[in-house]
Structure formats: C-alpha cells, structure tokens
Scaffold this active site. Structure first.
Site: not given
Ligand code: PEP
Ligand code: MG
Length: 545
Positions: A187, A428, A452, A499
C-alpha cells in the site's frame, strides 16, 4: 557519481537534493552516567525542546488539518508535562545512575505497559502516545531531528515506509521517493503512485554513505538511483524531465474526451483515492467518478476512530465536490499492512489472511455502524455507492445487509435524512470469484481488486519484497478468475469494474475491453494515459491477450 539498482514503484524521473528520513530509533543501551547532575540538565533541556517542537506541530496541524488532526500534539504535550512520568525518569537517573536516554526509554515502556492494562479503550490508546513522546525526548537528547519533517523540495530516502508513514510525507516538498526495502505491491507503493511521484524500492544503498543535500536522480524508468551525477547525466536528466512534462501536457488534450475505442466501444474510467485531498487531482484528470475511496486511511495515523459525524462530513464533502459523478466508498479495510492499533490488538502470525476488513467490521459493530450511518447520511448529497472488501461468502453479505437495515432504523428513529446507496462488493479472494454467480444475485455491482486477488490466488504475500519476482501480475489463473467474474456479473445483470493496480496496465486495456469490463479505476494520474490507450484501441483489429 554512483548508480544503484532498484525496482520501479511509480515510473518517472526526478532530480533534487537528498533528504534521509530517519527510521524510528532502535532500543537505547543502558549506559552509566558519569555525572548525574549534568545528566539531569541534559534531560531538562531535551524536555523543553520537545515541548517547543510539539507546540509548533500543534499550530501547523491546526492550520493545515484542523482541530481533529491537531489534538494529538496537544495530548503529547500534556503527557510531556505529566509529573508522575517526569518524576519516574528523574528518579531512575538518580537511583540507577544511568544516561537520560535509557531512563526515558525504560520509563516510557513502563508507563505504556500500565496504560495497556487499563480497561478503558481511550486509556489503552495512550500507550502508543507515551512511547511516541518518549521517542521524541530521546531524539532531542541525541540531537537528532524529528523524522518526516524537512524544508526544501527533496528526493526522500528511507529504509522502508509504512502506508501511515507515506501519508505523513509532505507532498508539496516531495520530488521522488527511494526506499531500501518494500514490495512494489504494498500500500505504501500504491500511495506513492497516487501522489504522482517517481518512486523506487529495493535500492541497495547504505544510508550512511549518503548525506542530506547530496544531489540525486530517481530514474524509475530505468530502475536506478543515481547519486552525485556528473554534468552530462544531469543535462540528460533535465531533458528527460522536460519530456515528461511535455507528455503530461499532451495528455491534457484528452480532457473532456470520451473513453471510446476506434470501433465505438465505451468504458468508464474512474479514479482511486485515499482522502479528500486527492479530489483536485481526480477533477484535474477528468475521471468519470471515484471507483475506490480507501476509507481506511481516515482511520489510520490516529489513536481513535473518526466519529460518525466526522466521517459524514468527509463523505459529504467528497460527494458534493464530485457533483453527480459516482463516488464508491469502500468500507474499512484495516488489517495486514494497514494498521490501526486501537482496532486490532496483538500481533497476528499471518495478518494478510487474518483479522481484517469486513471480518473486523462484522465483529466490531462499534466501528462499522458509525461508518455505515455516515455513508447513508452522506448519500443524500450526491451519487454515493458503497462497497464491501474481502468478501468470501453470501452469509457475509446477508450480515452486512442486516447492519444496513439496523442503521436505517436508527436514522429513521432520530429523524435524520438518509438514502440507501447502490451496494457492491470487492472480488479480491478466489472464493468470491468462484461463487460470483451466487454473490451477483445479492448486490448491485462487482469491483475486482486484482492486488489481493493475485496475492491470494498465487499464494504470494504482496508485502514480501523477496517474492516480487514470483508475483506474476499477468498469471493465467488470475485472468481466468477475472473472466469468470465478468461473465457471472453480466449474466445476472450487474456491472463489473476493476480497481486493483492491473486496471492501469495499458498492455491489458484491449483485453479488458474485449472481455467486457465496464469500468477501470486507477490512480488519478493514470486516468488520461488510460483514456489515450482506450482511444487508440480497435476491437475489430488484431486480438490482444
Ligand atoms: C485490491 O486488493 O486490488 C484493492 C484495490 O484493494 P487494496 O489494494 O486496498 O487492498
Ligand atoms: Mg484489497
């Protein structure tokens, strides 16, 4: 001139002076004090200096982020004046004849332990504060400057950055980011991309070989960091930076244009954001909406969760600024590398597969319900949709819907206006992809989180930089799952977006268009590049993937 290899996190070229961000200190050793009264004097000076720093930070935070964000520095200032704490430090120096650094560290630990044992969640959260304050005093004693604060635009260099630390970086003074460790799929890496800042990780450089102010080039196009470049390299870099500016300017011509292929196929291009501050970039880059608001960033870097009221104001502000464009708020996805100590206590063996996201929300309604109510209330002010992360079963959706009914009832009872927004889930996990035919019957849309989905399909921890070479973002297994999800979604009449970071990979744009993906959501800075890719695609022409 020296050149160090690294891995690109966000492509681009930047040049400027280095600023080395100091990592939090390791433990201080027990050292005997030669002169106790001199040690006391050092302590008093350090305490005064730390207090002044906190006052400055408090004023700065009040100006820049308002009361809520500034409160923490006030709390730290108060802890710094706590007589029990101070007396305990002084007593240890006197009694044990040790250096002040050690006494501050040990007293900080002792007090943190006491706070942790308290029943009250607010008092428990003070444990982290006392450790922070003690760290500040130790840095002052050692004459070290506080991390994450610097004055001039610079290329920042750090051992490693967590998402919380990345968020603390001052974007207005950031030319480039270089870390020695960290996965390209983390992240922290995604946040660097959102900032539109050239970034490299896994760079084999010794920070003690470098100094603040040394000239550096972040060349993440060629995966390298160059320090003390010669004249010729600097000239070539200036040309590359100029070209970068020109190509960005060229993309500006696509503002206001449709996301349409040469044969007339359309797709939505939305933007991913982490805070209200990203909205100007979303609008400047002409995104069609917000495909992913990572709401968990609102919950990080603080000691308590934002209240329903605070969240309501943030969501409403975003909805208003986006006018009638869609804003998809993803509910809390805390866990794994996105930590909030007040929410998850204790270390987990396997946090990526642990207590995270919807699992925390369903177990801790005290965090989930205020968020749900804030979203329902803000939905009155714009085109808000809500999306739930890390879903693996139909039962979870049923449980989430029960929370929505409960929130609706509570708002009705209090006569507060609300609207039930469009509801979707993130796909995910392989489990969600494999039962997407059933899940599609329960919700309004799917959004595929390829970051993920790839991690769990390939069984590769996205945080582990040793595995970057094995993390095949184009693995067939992931593509098969994506195709299955799109088909299942469409068969049940719902739209399907992507996304994860794969959405911005323009080598896949034609493939995503061919399989019928309805929306791609990418960092604001990637919107126009993706639009350019869509507009030059011809689905009647040769096949891509
Ligand atoms: C994903 O997993 O692809 C995703 C978009 O969510 P995050 O990167 O925040 O885990
Ligand atoms: Mg995810």
């Amino acid at each position: 001139m020296q050149c160090f290899k690294g891995k690109s996190v966000y492509e681009g070229t930047a040049m400027g002076p280095i600023k080395i961000l100091k990592k939090k200190e390791g433990p201080v050793d027990r050292v005997v004090a030669e002169n106790v009264s001199a040690e006391m004097e050092r302590l008093e000076k350090a305490l005064q200096y730390a207090g002044e720093q906190l006052q400055i930070l408090h004023r700065k935070a009040l100006d820049e982020v308002g009361r809520q964000g500034a409160d923490i520095f006030e709390v730290h200032g108060m802890l710094l004046q706590d007589e029990d704490y101070l007396e305990s430090v002084r007593e240890m120096i006197r009694r044990e004849n040790v250096k002040a650094e050690y006494a501050v560290q040990e007293t900080g630990r002792k007090f943190a332990g006491l706070f942790e044992e308290m029943e009250d969640a607010y008092m428990q959260a003070r444990a982290a504060d006392i450790i922070d304050v003690s760290g500040r005093v130790i840095r002052c004693l050692q004459g070290k400057e506080t991390s994450y604060e610097w004055n001039e635009p610079a290329v920042v260099l750090a051992e490693e950055l967590s998402p919380g630390e990345t968020m603390q970086l001052d974007k207005t003074k950031l030319l480039g980011i270089v870390t020695k460790r960290g996965s390209v799929n983390s992240h922290a890496a995604i946040l660097a991309g959102m900032m539109n800042i050239p970034a490299l990780t896994d760079v084999a450089v010794q920070t003690d070989e470098l100094q603040d102010g040394m000239m550096a080039i972040v060349d993440s196009v060629n995966n390298r960091l160059i320090t003390e470049p010669d004249e010729e390299t600097m000239r070539a870099t200036e040309i590359a930076i100029q070209k970068q500016r020109e190509s960005r300017a060229h993309l500006q011509e696509l503002i206001g244009k449709d996301n349409i292929t040469t044969d007339g196929t359309r797709i939505n291009i939305f933007a991913n954001i982490g805070s209200v501050e990203d909205i100007p970039a979303v609008l400047e880059n002409d995104a069609g909406g917000i495909g992913l608001f990572r709401s968990e960033f609102l919950f990080m870097g603080r000691d308590t969760a934002p209240s329903e009221e605070e969240q309501f104001h943030v969501y409403k502000q975003i909805a208003r600024q986006m006018k009638d464009k869609k804003v998809i708020i993803r509910t809390l996805d805390i866990g794994a590398d996105k930590q909030a100590d007040y929410m998850i206590q204790g270390k987990e063996e396997n946090p990526a597969m642990g207590y995270r996201a919807i699992r925390i929300c369903l177990k801790k309604p005290e965090f989930f319900m205020p968020q749900i109510k804030a979203i329902l209330r803000a939905a009155v002010y714009g085109n808000i949709a809500v999306m739930y992360p890390m879903i693996i079963s139909c039962e979870e959706i049923t449980a989430v819907k029960d929370c929505i009914i409960k929130a609706e009832k509570e708002l009705q009872d209090m006569n507060i206006p609300y609207r039930i927004p469009e509801q979707g889930i993130m796909i995910e996990t392989p489990a969600a992809a494999l039962i997407s035919d059933e899940l599609a019957e329960m919700i309004d849309f799917f959004c595929i989180g390829t970051n993920d989905l790839t991690q769990y399909t390939l069984a590769i921890d996205r945080q582990n930089d040793k595995l970057d070479d094995f993390y095949d973002a184009h693995h067939k297994a992931v593509f098969r799952l994506i195709e299955m999800v799109v088909q299942n979604g469409h068969n049940k009449g719902i739209w399907v977006g992507i996304c994860g970071e794969l959405a911005a990979d323009i080598s896949l744009t034609e493939y995503f268009l061919r399989i019928g993906v309805d929306e791609l959501s990418v960092a604001p800075s990637a919107v126009l590049k993706l639009r350019a890719a869509v507009r030059t695609t011809d689905l009647h022409g040769s096949r891509g993937y």
